[in-house]
Scaffold this motif. Structure first.
Motif, PDB file in Angstrom:
ATOM      1  N   VAL A 192       0.859  -1.173   0.000  1.00  0.00           N
ATOM      2  CA  VAL A 192       0.000   0.000   0.000  1.00  0.00           C
ATOM      3  C   VAL A 192       0.899   1.227   0.000  1.00  0.00           C
ATOM      4  O   VAL A 192       2.073   1.159   0.378  1.00  0.00           O
ATOM      5  N   VAL A 193       0.331   2.352  -0.445  1.00  0.00           N
ATOM      6  CA  VAL A 193       1.105   3.580  -0.610  1.00  0.00           C
ATOM      7  C   VAL A 193       0.624   4.610   0.400  1.00  0.00           C
ATOM      8  O   VAL A 193      -0.570   4.888   0.502  1.00  0.00           O
ATOM      9  N   THR A 194       1.566   5.156   1.154  1.00  0.00           N
ATOM     10  CA  THR A 194       1.252   6.220   2.077  1.00  0.00           C
ATOM     11  C   THR A 194       2.325   7.289   1.942  1.00  0.00           C
ATOM     12  O   THR A 194       3.184   7.202   1.078  1.00  0.00           O
ATOM     13  N   GLY A 195       2.264   8.304   2.777  1.00  0.00           N
ATOM     14  CA  GLY A 195       3.260   9.363   2.695  1.00  0.00           C
ATOM     15  C   GLY A 195       2.632  10.714   2.434  1.00  0.00           C
ATOM     16  O   GLY A 195       1.597  10.817   1.780  1.00  0.00           O
ATOM     17  N   ALA A 196       3.279  11.739   2.965  1.00  0.00           N
ATOM     18  CA  ALA A 196       2.774  13.104   2.812  1.00  0.00           C
ATOM     19  C   ALA A 196       3.393  13.767   1.589  1.00  0.00           C
ATOM     20  O   ALA A 196       4.452  13.361   1.110  1.00  0.00           O
ATOM     21  N   GLY A 197       2.712  14.805   1.092  1.00  0.00           N
ATOM     22  CA  GLY A 197       3.243  15.545  -0.044  1.00  0.00           C
ATOM     23  C   GLY A 197       3.376  14.667  -1.265  1.00  0.00           C
ATOM     24  O   GLY A 197       2.508  13.850  -1.569  1.00  0.00           O
ATOM     25  N   MET A 198       4.502  14.833  -1.962  1.00  0.00           N
ATOM     26  CA  MET A 198       4.741  14.084  -3.189  1.00  0.00           C
ATOM     27  C   MET A 198       5.799  13.004  -3.011  1.00  0.00           C
ATOM     28  O   MET A 198       6.405  12.552  -3.968  1.00  0.00           O
ATOM     29  N   GLU A 199       6.041  12.590  -1.763  1.00  0.00           N
ATOM     30  CA  GLU A 199       7.039  11.567  -1.473  1.00  0.00           C
ATOM     31  C   GLU A 199       6.334  10.329  -0.923  1.00  0.00           C
ATOM     32  O   GLU A 199       6.076  10.245   0.283  1.00  0.00           O
ATOM     33  N   PRO A 200       6.013   9.377  -1.775  1.00  0.00           N
ATOM     34  CA  PRO A 200       5.295   8.187  -1.314  1.00  0.00           C
ATOM     35  C   PRO A 200       6.206   7.244  -0.531  1.00  0.00           C
ATOM     36  O   PRO A 200       7.428   7.253  -0.675  1.00  0.00           O
ATOM     37  N   ARG A 201       5.563   6.445   0.286  1.00  0.00           N
ATOM     38  CA  ARG A 201       6.252   5.401   1.035  1.00  0.00           C
ATOM     39  C   ARG A 201       5.459   4.119   0.870  1.00  0.00           C
ATOM     40  O   ARG A 201       4.225   4.131   0.961  1.00  0.00           O
ATOM     41  N   LEU A 202       6.141   3.027   0.594  1.00  0.00           N
ATOM     42  CA  LEU A 202       5.481   1.740   0.421  1.00  0.00           C
ATOM     43  C   LEU A 202       5.522   0.949   1.722  1.00  0.00           C
ATOM     44  O   LEU A 202       6.555   0.876   2.390  1.00  0.00           O
ATOM     45  N   ILE A 203       4.383   0.350   2.059  1.00  0.00           N
ATOM     46  CA  ILE A 203       4.289  -0.540   3.209  1.00  0.00           C
ATOM     47  C   ILE A 203       3.841  -1.904   2.701  1.00  0.00           C
ATOM     48  O   ILE A 203       2.821  -2.013   2.002  1.00  0.00           O
ATOM     49  N   CYS A 204       4.603  -2.934   3.021  1.00  0.00           N
ATOM     50  CA  CYS A 204       4.234  -4.294   2.625  1.00  0.00           C
ATOM     51  C   CYS A 204       3.105  -4.788   3.529  1.00  0.00           C
ATOM     52  O   CYS A 204       3.153  -4.628   4.750  1.00  0.00           O
ATOM     53  N   VAL A 205       2.100  -5.387   2.933  1.00  0.00           N
ATOM     54  CA  VAL A 205       0.970  -5.894   3.716  1.00  0.00           C
ATOM     55  C   VAL A 205       0.829  -7.413   3.579  1.00  0.00           C
ATOM     56  O   VAL A 205      -0.197  -7.974   3.956  1.00  0.00           O
ATOM     57  N   ASP A 206       1.874  -8.065   3.090  1.00  0.00           N
ATOM     58  CA  ASP A 206       1.820  -9.527   2.972  1.00  0.00           C
ATOM     59  C   ASP A 206       3.251 -10.056   2.828  1.00  0.00           C
ATOM     60  O   ASP A 206       3.871  -9.892   1.776  1.00  0.00           O
ATOM     61  N   ALA A 207       3.746 -10.688   3.876  1.00  0.00           N
ATOM     62  CA  ALA A 207       5.127 -11.202   3.874  1.00  0.00           C
ATOM     63  C   ALA A 207       5.180 -12.723   3.799  1.00  0.00           C
ATOM     64  O   ALA A 207       6.196 -13.330   4.141  1.00  0.00           O
ATOM     65  N   LYS A 208       4.090 -13.352   3.316  1.00  0.00           N
ATOM     66  CA  LYS A 208       4.069 -14.813   3.239  1.00  0.00           C
ATOM     67  C   LYS A 208       5.235 -15.367   2.443  1.00  0.00           C
ATOM     68  O   LYS A 208       5.738 -16.449   2.738  1.00  0.00           O
ATOM     69  N   SER A 209       5.653 -14.645   1.412  1.00  0.00           N
ATOM     70  CA  SER A 209       6.667 -15.199   0.514  1.00  0.00           C
ATOM     71  C   SER A 209       8.024 -15.372   1.189  1.00  0.00           C
ATOM     72  O   SER A 209       8.905 -16.020   0.621  1.00  0.00           O
ATOM     73  N   THR A 210       8.208 -14.816   2.394  1.00  0.00           N
ATOM     74  CA  THR A 210       9.463 -15.064   3.108  1.00  0.00           C
ATOM     75  C   THR A 210       9.522 -16.486   3.640  1.00  0.00           C
ATOM     76  O   THR A 210      10.601 -16.980   3.988  1.00  0.00           O
ATOM     77  N   LEU A 211       8.360 -17.147   3.709  1.00  0.00           N
ATOM     78  CA  LEU A 211       8.309 -18.532   4.172  1.00  0.00           C
ATOM     79  C   LEU A 211       7.820 -19.500   3.111  1.00  0.00           C
ATOM     80  O   LEU A 211       8.174 -20.676   3.122  1.00  0.00           O
ATOM     81  N   SER A 212       6.967 -19.013   2.210  1.00  0.00           N
ATOM     82  CA  SER A 212       6.319 -19.887   1.233  1.00  0.00           C
ATOM     83  C   SER A 212       6.499 -19.325  -0.163  1.00  0.00           C
ATOM     84  O   SER A 212       6.120 -18.187  -0.433  1.00  0.00           O
ATOM     85  N   GLY A 213       7.090 -20.113  -1.038  1.00  0.00           N
ATOM     86  CA  GLY A 213       7.313 -19.664  -2.398  1.00  0.00           C
ATOM     87  C   GLY A 213       7.035 -20.757  -3.399  1.00  0.00           C
ATOM     88  O   GLY A 213       6.518 -21.826  -3.069  1.00  0.00           O
ATOM     89  N   LYS A 214       7.404 -20.506  -4.662  1.00  0.00           N
ATOM     90  CA  LYS A 214       7.130 -21.455  -5.729  1.00  0.00           C
ATOM     91  C   LYS A 214       8.272 -22.445  -5.956  1.00  0.00           C
ATOM     92  O   LYS A 214       8.127 -23.389  -6.716  1.00  0.00           O
ATOM     93  N   GLU A 215       9.405 -22.214  -5.316  1.00  0.00           N
ATOM     94  CA  GLU A 215      10.535 -23.114  -5.499  1.00  0.00           C
ATOM     95  C   GLU A 215      10.306 -24.409  -4.727  1.00  0.00           C
ATOM     96  O   GLU A 215       9.914 -24.383  -3.558  1.00  0.00           O
ATOM     97  N   ILE A 216      10.558 -25.538  -5.378  1.00  0.00           N
ATOM     98  CA  ILE A 216      10.462 -26.818  -4.681  1.00  0.00           C
ATOM     99  C   ILE A 216      11.562 -26.910  -3.632  1.00  0.00           C
ATOM    100  O   ILE A 216      11.328 -27.302  -2.481  1.00  0.00           O
ATOM    101  N   LEU A 217      12.765 -26.538  -4.007  1.00  0.00           N
ATOM    102  CA  LEU A 217      13.881 -26.417  -3.068  1.00  0.00           C
ATOM    103  C   LEU A 217      14.222 -24.928  -2.987  1.00  0.00           C
ATOM    104  O   LEU A 217      14.678 -24.351  -3.975  1.00  0.00           O
ATOM    105  N   PRO A 218      14.016 -24.293  -1.834  1.00  0.00           N
ATOM    106  CA  PRO A 218      14.140 -22.828  -1.731  1.00  0.00           C
ATOM    107  C   PRO A 218      15.586 -22.340  -1.644  1.00  0.00           C
ATOM    108  O   PRO A 218      15.987 -21.721  -0.662  1.00  0.00           O
ATOM    109  N   PHE A 219      16.349 -22.582  -2.693  1.00  0.00           N
ATOM    110  CA  PHE A 219      17.752 -22.155  -2.683  1.00  0.00           C
ATOM    111  C   PHE A 219      17.891 -20.647  -2.496  1.00  0.00           C
ATOM    112  O   PHE A 219      18.859 -20.177  -1.903  1.00  0.00           O
TER     113      PHE A 219
END
Length: 229
Positions: A168-195
């Motif tokens: 999601v995008v937040t921030g004042a003025g014309m300087e946006p800041r991104l906030i992650c709202v889903d960190a599942k991929s740090t544990l679960s991904g598409k790789e069979i072996l998570p090299f």
């Protein structure tokens, strides 16, 4: 509830079971917590309301029905708790906190802090900014991606699902800041072996590649957009 066609990211104000939707993905719906304006609730959708998926995704969904600990909400909560413990809260500036899985009259839900924009409204997804209009320029949004990339590399966080719907995008003025709202991929991904999670070098290479892909998508989506007022 009868299944109905839906867009992957509906506009704010759409409803699901009487709740105000913030976002809707392939497997879950996120709604404003009606009992706490500072939080949102993520519900795992019934099987007949989920989007079509490949064989591996269908297998993962089937296992999650048998073992709720493998479900998306439980996985996201584990991911946030692990990152928070490892960084001592250093992720709170760019990752929305999860507070736990709660029972509601609509079913079990993952409760998370609701990120709000400078005007107090729920922060819109980056996807919405790209395809529904934004006051931010492509260069400023790309700079916000740069900031997320630096955090991931500095902290060795294997967040690979860098898609516009997960921020999601937040921030004042014309300087946006991104906030992650889903960190599942740090544990679960598409790789069979998570090299890419085991090797720091491969992790950094993959983060840089995914961040650049997101910047390219931002530039392409906003190439013909009118300048902000």
């Amino acid at each position: 509830m009868t299944a109905a066609p839906h867009a992957p990211y509906p506009p704010l104000g759409a409803h699901w079971n009487g709740l105000t939707i913030l976002a809707r993905g392939a497997n879950r719906v996120c709604a404003v917590d009606p009992d706490d304006a500072g939080h949102c609730l993520k519900f795992e959708l019934p099987a007949d309301e989920r989007t079509r998926a490949g064989m591996r995704a269908r297998l993962r969904r089937g296992l999650a029905r048998l073992l709720p600990a493998l479900g998306e909400n439980a996985t996201e909560l584990r991911a946030w708790r692990r990152l928070h413990a490892r960084t001592g809260g250093g992720i709170d500036a760019w990752l929305a906190p999860c507070t736990g899985i709660v029972s509601t009259r609509w079913g079990a839900a993952l409760r998370c802090v609701l990120v709000r924009d400078a005007d107090g409204a729920p922060a819109r997804s980056l996807y919405a900014h790209l395809f529904e209009g934004s006051r931010f320029t492509a260069s400023s949004l790309c700079a916000a991606v740069d900031a997320i990339e630096r955090e991931l590399l500095a902290r060795d966080v294997p967040l690979f699902d860098l898609n516009a719907g997960n921020f999601v995008v937040t921030g004042a003025g014309m300087e946006p800041r991104l906030i992650c709202v889903d960190a599942k991929s740090t544990l679960s991904g598409k790789e069979i072996l998570p090299f890419s999670r085991w090797s720091r070098r491969l992790m950094h290479r993959k983060i840089r590649r995914r961040a650049e892909r997101l910047r390219q998508r931002i530039r392409a989506a906003l190439a013909d957009a009118p300048p902000p007022h």
